[in-house]
Scaffold this motif. Structure first.
Motif, PDB file in Angstrom:
ATOM      1  N   GLN A 190       0.867  -1.171   0.000  1.00  0.00           N
ATOM      2  CA  GLN A 190       0.000   0.000   0.000  1.00  0.00           C
ATOM      3  C   GLN A 190       0.906   1.225   0.000  1.00  0.00           C
ATOM      4  O   GLN A 190       1.735   1.391   0.896  1.00  0.00           O
ATOM      5  CB  GLN A 190      -0.904   0.013   1.229  1.00  0.00           C
ATOM      6  CG  GLN A 190      -1.950   1.110   1.198  1.00  0.00           C
ATOM      7  CD  GLN A 190      -2.821   1.111   2.433  1.00  0.00           C
ATOM      8  OE1 GLN A 190      -2.328   1.330   3.549  1.00  0.00           O
ATOM      9  NE2 GLN A 190      -4.106   0.862   2.269  1.00  0.00           N
ATOM     10  N   ALA A 216      -0.083   9.253   6.710  1.00  0.00           N
ATOM     11  CA  ALA A 216      -1.408   9.736   7.112  1.00  0.00           C
ATOM     12  C   ALA A 216      -1.824  10.972   6.316  1.00  0.00           C
ATOM     13  O   ALA A 216      -3.011  11.287   6.227  1.00  0.00           O
ATOM     14  CB  ALA A 216      -1.421  10.044   8.604  1.00  0.00           C
ATOM     15  N   ARG A 242      -4.072  -0.283   8.473  1.00  0.00           N
ATOM     16  CA  ARG A 242      -4.919   0.031   7.317  1.00  0.00           C
ATOM     17  C   ARG A 242      -4.432  -0.649   6.040  1.00  0.00           C
ATOM     18  O   ARG A 242      -5.174  -0.737   5.058  1.00  0.00           O
ATOM     19  CB  ARG A 242      -4.989   1.540   7.105  1.00  0.00           C
ATOM     20  CG  ARG A 242      -3.714   2.186   6.573  1.00  0.00           C
ATOM     21  CD  ARG A 242      -3.928   3.648   6.218  1.00  0.00           C
ATOM     22  NE  ARG A 242      -2.739   4.256   5.658  1.00  0.00           N
ATOM     23  CZ  ARG A 242      -2.687   5.462   5.107  1.00  0.00           C
ATOM     24  NH1 ARG A 242      -3.789   6.197   5.060  1.00  0.00           N
ATOM     25  NH2 ARG A 242      -1.568   5.958   4.623  1.00  0.00           N
ATOM     26  N   GLU A 277      -6.174  -3.452   3.736  1.00  0.00           N
ATOM     27  CA  GLU A 277      -6.973  -3.230   2.531  1.00  0.00           C
ATOM     28  C   GLU A 277      -6.329  -3.881   1.306  1.00  0.00           C
ATOM     29  O   GLU A 277      -7.019  -4.335   0.396  1.00  0.00           O
ATOM     30  CB  GLU A 277      -7.169  -1.732   2.303  1.00  0.00           C
ATOM     31  CG  GLU A 277      -7.920  -1.368   1.037  1.00  0.00           C
ATOM     32  CD  GLU A 277      -9.352  -1.884   1.018  1.00  0.00           C
ATOM     33  OE1 GLU A 277      -9.928  -1.972  -0.095  1.00  0.00           O
ATOM     34  OE2 GLU A 277      -9.901  -2.198   2.103  1.00  0.00           O
ATOM     35  N   THR A 297       2.759  -6.119  10.558  1.00  0.00           N
ATOM     36  CA  THR A 297       2.513  -4.808  11.158  1.00  0.00           C
ATOM     37  C   THR A 297       3.066  -4.774  12.583  1.00  0.00           C
ATOM     38  O   THR A 297       2.754  -5.632  13.406  1.00  0.00           O
ATOM     39  CB  THR A 297       1.007  -4.465  11.139  1.00  0.00           C
ATOM     40  OG1 THR A 297       0.816  -3.134  11.597  1.00  0.00           O
ATOM     41  CG2 THR A 297       0.179  -5.424  11.964  1.00  0.00           C
ATOM     42  N   THR A 354     -10.916  -8.570   8.038  1.00  0.00           N
ATOM     43  CA  THR A 354     -10.026  -7.574   8.636  1.00  0.00           C
ATOM     44  C   THR A 354      -8.934  -8.250   9.443  1.00  0.00           C
ATOM     45  O   THR A 354      -9.066  -9.398   9.869  1.00  0.00           O
ATOM     46  CB  THR A 354     -10.786  -6.614   9.582  1.00  0.00           C
ATOM     47  OG1 THR A 354     -11.497  -7.392  10.550  1.00  0.00           O
ATOM     48  CG2 THR A 354     -11.757  -5.734   8.821  1.00  0.00           C
ATOM     49  N   GLU A 410      -7.348  -3.839  12.969  1.00  0.00           N
ATOM     50  CA  GLU A 410      -8.240  -2.923  12.253  1.00  0.00           C
ATOM     51  C   GLU A 410      -9.586  -2.772  12.953  1.00  0.00           C
ATOM     52  O   GLU A 410     -10.341  -1.844  12.666  1.00  0.00           O
ATOM     53  CB  GLU A 410      -8.497  -3.434  10.829  1.00  0.00           C
ATOM     54  CG  GLU A 410      -7.319  -3.375   9.891  1.00  0.00           C
ATOM     55  CD  GLU A 410      -7.705  -3.806   8.496  1.00  0.00           C
ATOM     56  OE1 GLU A 410      -8.041  -2.925   7.684  1.00  0.00           O
ATOM     57  OE2 GLU A 410      -7.697  -5.021   8.217  1.00  0.00           O
ATOM     58  N   THR A 431     -12.547  -2.251  15.796  1.00  0.00           N
ATOM     59  CA  THR A 431     -12.849  -1.387  16.943  1.00  0.00           C
ATOM     60  C   THR A 431     -13.639  -2.130  18.012  1.00  0.00           C
ATOM     61  O   THR A 431     -13.713  -1.685  19.155  1.00  0.00           O
ATOM     62  CB  THR A 431     -13.663  -0.174  16.500  1.00  0.00           C
ATOM     63  OG1 THR A 431     -14.938  -0.612  16.007  1.00  0.00           O
ATOM     64  CG2 THR A 431     -12.939   0.593  15.401  1.00  0.00           C
TER      65      THR A 431
END
Length: 292
Positions: A11, A32, A70, A73, A90, A208, A212, A214
């Motif tokens: 990405q 960002a 993110r 994706e 990550t 996900t 990612e 919540t």
């Protein structure tokens, strides 16, 4: 023969929208502040992997990417087109990586994947638009001790453990053979990637990585019912990586500054087809050393 294929995808910030906030004080990209997109040449690589999967029943494709949460994706975009699984590397320790540290992280992840099922082909784009170095693919091959073919236009066939690949070279095209396992990097001039499949989008739209989420998603109960909606998420420790070789610690390359350069058009001239105008143009080109 069935193949186990890993697609390296990234990405990247959309470099068409670079502004004054595109860089942090430490010389790393302020992701960002920029829109994030699927690295274009990695999409070309994904298409080659999908074609191989169609040609070899039973083959599997795994998307491997590194980035913040993110970046999951990118895995979803692969699943929407026909990939089978994916892994997101990550960890704050991965942050700020140059090509050397990035290739180290990817290579350690591929080693872990291969321990469960040997990988036959690792394929990725020639280069990423946020760096344009074309170094990560070859460095991954070197770290894994694998054959490599760069600047690929098309994987023509894979038979008897050998891949036949057409590649672009200066002045023409050549066809080469490479024994498996092999690392292949694909040009942006290769076939474009197919669009997302509507059925696969519906199947994986809630897929996900754990980071990612919540916990407030209306569909959160689905994660317990459908394992395929939980994407693989690995840290430095998960791939048995050396923190000193990851992220900024493992990156000897330092970026001093990033600038957005806008080219301004010079004055223009309108020429007719008269002999006088043509003679004047030729004299100007000769004086400026553009021709002659």
């Amino acid at each position: 023969m069935s193949l186990n294929i890993i697609v390296l995808a990234k990405q990247v910030p959309d470099t068409r929208n670079v502004g004054k906030d595109a860089m942090k004080a430490d010389g790393t990209i302020n992701r960002a502040a920029l829109p994030a997109i699927f690295n274009p040449e990695d999409l070309n690589a994904l298409e080659q992997a999908l074609r191989l999967k169609e040609q070899h029943p039973g083959s599997t494709i795994g998307m491997l990417t590194m980035g913040p949460p993110r970046a999951g994706e990118i895995i979803r975009q692969g699943l929407y087109r026909g990939a089978d699984t994916g892994w997101l590397l990550t960890d704050r320790l991965f942050a700020g990586a140059d090509t050397l540290a990035t290739s180290y992280a990817l290579a350690t992840a591929i080693k872990k994947i291969s321990a469960e099922k040997p990988v036959d082909i690792v394929i990725g784009g020639r280069q990423a638009i946020d760096g344009d170095t074309a170094q990560v693919g070859p460095q991954v091959a070197q770290k894994l001790g694998l054959n490599q073919v760069t600047y690929a236009e098309e994987i023509l066939k894979v038979e008897n453990g050998v891949a036949t690949i057409r590649r672009m070279i200066d002045g023409g095209v050549e066809t080469v053979e490479a024994p498996l396992p092999v690392v292949i990097t694909v040009n942006g001039s290769a076939a474009p990637c197919r669009p997302c499949n509507a059925k696969l989008v519906m199947k994986y739209k809630y897929a996900t990585c754990p980071m990612e989420r919540t916990g407030e998603e209306p569909w959160k109960e689905l994660y317990a019912e459908r394992d395929y909606l939980t994407l693989n998420e690995w840290s430095v420790a998960d791939v048995d990586g050396d923190p000193e070789q990851c992220g900024l610690s493992g990156s000897p390359t330092k970026v001093k500054t990033v600038k957005n350069i806008v080219f301004q058009a010079k004055e223009s001239k309108t020429l007719t087809g008269s002999d006088e105008d043509i003679d004047g143009l030729i004299k100007e080109l000769l004086e400026d050393k553009i021709i002659g």
